[in-house]
Design an enzyme around this catalytic site. Sequence first.
Site, PDB file in Angstrom:
ATOM      1  N   ASP A   1     103.323 -27.444 -46.947  1.00  0.00           N
ATOM      2  CA  ASP A   1     102.943 -27.456 -48.266  1.00  0.00           C
ATOM      3  C   ASP A   1     103.946 -27.082 -48.889  1.00  0.00           C
ATOM      4  O   ASP A   1     105.055 -26.694 -48.222  1.00  0.00           O
ATOM      5  CB  ASP A   1     101.813 -26.792 -48.685  1.00  0.00           C
ATOM      6  CG  ASP A   1     101.500 -25.852 -47.674  1.00  0.00           C
ATOM      7  OD1 ASP A   1     102.683 -24.937 -47.791  1.00  0.00           O
ATOM      8  OD2 ASP A   1     100.402 -25.690 -47.698  1.00  0.00           O
ATOM      9  N   LEU A   2     104.224 -26.708 -50.218  1.00  0.00           N
ATOM     10  CA  LEU A   2     105.607 -26.197 -50.710  1.00  0.00           C
ATOM     11  C   LEU A   2     105.539 -24.676 -50.102  1.00  0.00           C
ATOM     12  O   LEU A   2     107.359 -24.726 -50.202  1.00  0.00           O
ATOM     13  CB  LEU A   2     104.533 -25.611 -52.578  1.00  0.00           C
ATOM     14  CG  LEU A   2     105.808 -24.904 -53.366  1.00  0.00           C
ATOM     15  CD1 LEU A   2     106.749 -26.391 -53.721  1.00  0.00           C
ATOM     16  CD2 LEU A   2     105.289 -24.726 -54.956  1.00  0.00           C
TER      17      LEU A   2
END
Length: 247
Positions: free
Chosen positions: A109-110
């Site tokens: 994820d980010l």
Amino acid sequence: MNASKVAERIAKVIARAGLCSRRDAERWINDGRVSVNGKTLESPAFTVVPQDRILVDGKPLPVSEATRLFLYHKPLGLVTTARDEKNRATVFDNLPAGLPRVVSVGRLDLNSEGLLLLTNDGGLARYLELPANTWKRCYRVRVNGVVRPAQLAKLAQGVTVDGMNYGPIEARMERAQTGANVWVLVTLKEGKNREIRKVMAHLGLQVSRLIRTAYGPFELGDLPAGSAKEVATEILKKKVAGYFAQG
């Protein structure tokens, strides 16, 4: 050779050409984006032989290349998607020069960083993602809060958080805690969406940094952030022998 022996599912052929994963190929077929010998397919339940002419969005498949795998050190702040609806920076917009068209093996994820596997073979990507193949994912996780070793040990039995069941998780402190923050080494076999963050929050711990250090037999090592390194073909075929044995 009998044609039936070389016929393959259309989604597998598209994935091997490096356009996408097999699952995405099936969606493309259902969306009417794929034709074979001039006829638009309506279902992915279709097999093809080498002589068939396959078009995706009206364009022929790329010439199939040898399967390649790359280790990529994903930096913070990039999303693992080809296109982002929020126009955030993506992994694929920031890859080092010289890489072929690739798809990712799973996602980070980010706000996560570390090892992300990239391949030009969508079939290999799917194989490496399958929970049945029990590839271990290893992480270094910096958490804030009081870490209780007994709580970490219980995660080996699995845990349920907000109705979601998570499988066994190996977790231990990297070293004895002396301050508000401590690094925890975490290993799991199936990384569900934000699994580590949710499980740590369940234990009263806040994740401030999450780095994937290994995926199966492949390790991040000292690869610099934003860099990629190809796995030698002979090593790839040895470490993922099961995939190549499928023929």
